[in-house]
Design a protein around this motif. Structure first.
Motif, short mmCIF file in Angstrom:
data_model
loop_
_atom_site.label_atom_id
_atom_site.label_comp_id
_atom_site.label_asym_id
_atom_site.label_seq_id
_atom_site.Cartn_x
_atom_site.Cartn_y
_atom_site.Cartn_z
N UNK A 1 11.41 9.10 14.45
CA UNK A 1 10.60 8.25 13.57
C UNK A 1 11.17 6.85 13.51
N UNK A 2 12.50 6.77 13.47
CA UNK A 2 13.15 5.45 13.44
C UNK A 2 12.86 4.67 14.72
N UNK A 3 12.97 5.35 15.88
CA UNK A 3 12.69 4.68 17.16
C UNK A 3 11.23 4.23 17.21
N UNK B 1 1.10 -6.50 0.89
CA UNK B 1 0.24 -5.33 0.98
C UNK B 1 0.31 -4.72 2.38
N UNK B 2 0.35 -5.56 3.41
CA UNK B 2 0.45 -5.07 4.79
C UNK B 2 1.76 -4.31 4.99
N UNK B 3 2.85 -4.81 4.41
CA UNK B 3 4.13 -4.11 4.51
C UNK B 3 4.07 -2.75 3.83
N UNK B 4 3.42 -2.70 2.66
CA UNK B 4 3.24 -1.41 1.97
C UNK B 4 2.42 -0.44 2.83
N UNK C 1 1.95 4.21 6.21
CA UNK C 1 1.54 4.74 7.52
C UNK C 1 2.69 5.52 8.14
N UNK C 2 3.90 5.00 8.05
CA UNK C 2 5.05 5.72 8.60
C UNK C 2 5.26 7.05 7.89
N UNK C 3 5.09 7.05 6.58
CA UNK C 3 5.20 8.31 5.83
C UNK C 3 4.11 9.29 6.30
#
Length: 188
Positions: A25-27, A49-52, A57-59
């Motif tokens: 996931x980190x890669x 908001x985009x960062x959130x 999305x990663x979660x």
């Protein structure tokens, strides 16, 4: 030298995420994070908001990696569909949100206070009316009171009441009619 999209194995990264490999996931984030942020930013037009959205999305990618099906599309496309869906949902939710000025807020709060007062007053009136009604019902003969309660509280028909009380139908109808007249007079 950073990997290009063609060098990165997205399917393997998703499979590793599905297996619980945090390093995968980190890669994936290190490789695609900036582009994911760009996609989200183009849709929502607000960096915070985009960062959130990228975080969410990663979660989602991490928790739903097992749901990826290679037969339905590319792994990279699946990853970006997660980002796009979250960003579009944020835009839709923002459209539903209406900003109001301070004056309108105060007006709404005042209206709500007045409504709460009226609700309390109505509740007090209802309790007072119910107290009078109970007093008036207690003044009726028990058989007549039961007829009224069966009809208006339990929703029984005149025939059902007659059957329950073992009284003739005409008698039950007369008792209800006279009882309602007595109740009206008592409540007035």
């Amino acid at each position: 030298m950073p990997e290009t999209p063609g060098d990165f194995d997205y399917e393997a990264a998703l499979a590793a995420c599905a297996a619980g490999d945090r390093l995968a996931m980190r890669r994936l984030y290190e490789h695609e994070g900036p582009r994911m942020l760009g996609v989200a930013l183009r849709i929502v037009r607000q960096r915070a908001l985009a960062e959130d959205i990228v975080h969410d999305a990663c979660v989602n990618i991490w928790s739903r990696a097992t749901s990826y099906e290679p037969a339905r599309g590319s792994a990279r496309g699946w990853i970006y569909s997660v980002v796009r869906h979250l960003a579009l949902n944020a835009v839709r939710n923002a459209r539903r949100h209406v900003d109001i000025d301070e004056e309108t807020t105060h007006t709404l709060e005042a209206d709500m206070s007045v409504q709460a007062f009226h609700d309390a007053a109505a509740s007090f009136e209802l309790n007072a009316s119910l107290g009078r009604l109970q007093h008036c019902l207690e003044a009726l003969e028990p058989a007549r009171r039961n007829c009224v309660l069966h009809a208006y509280v339990e929703g029984c028909s005149h025939g059902e009441i007659a059957e329950r009380l073992g009284a003739p139908l005409g008698t039950v109808k007369a008792w209800i009619r006279r009882s309602l007249t007595s109740l009206r007079e008592c409540m007035a």
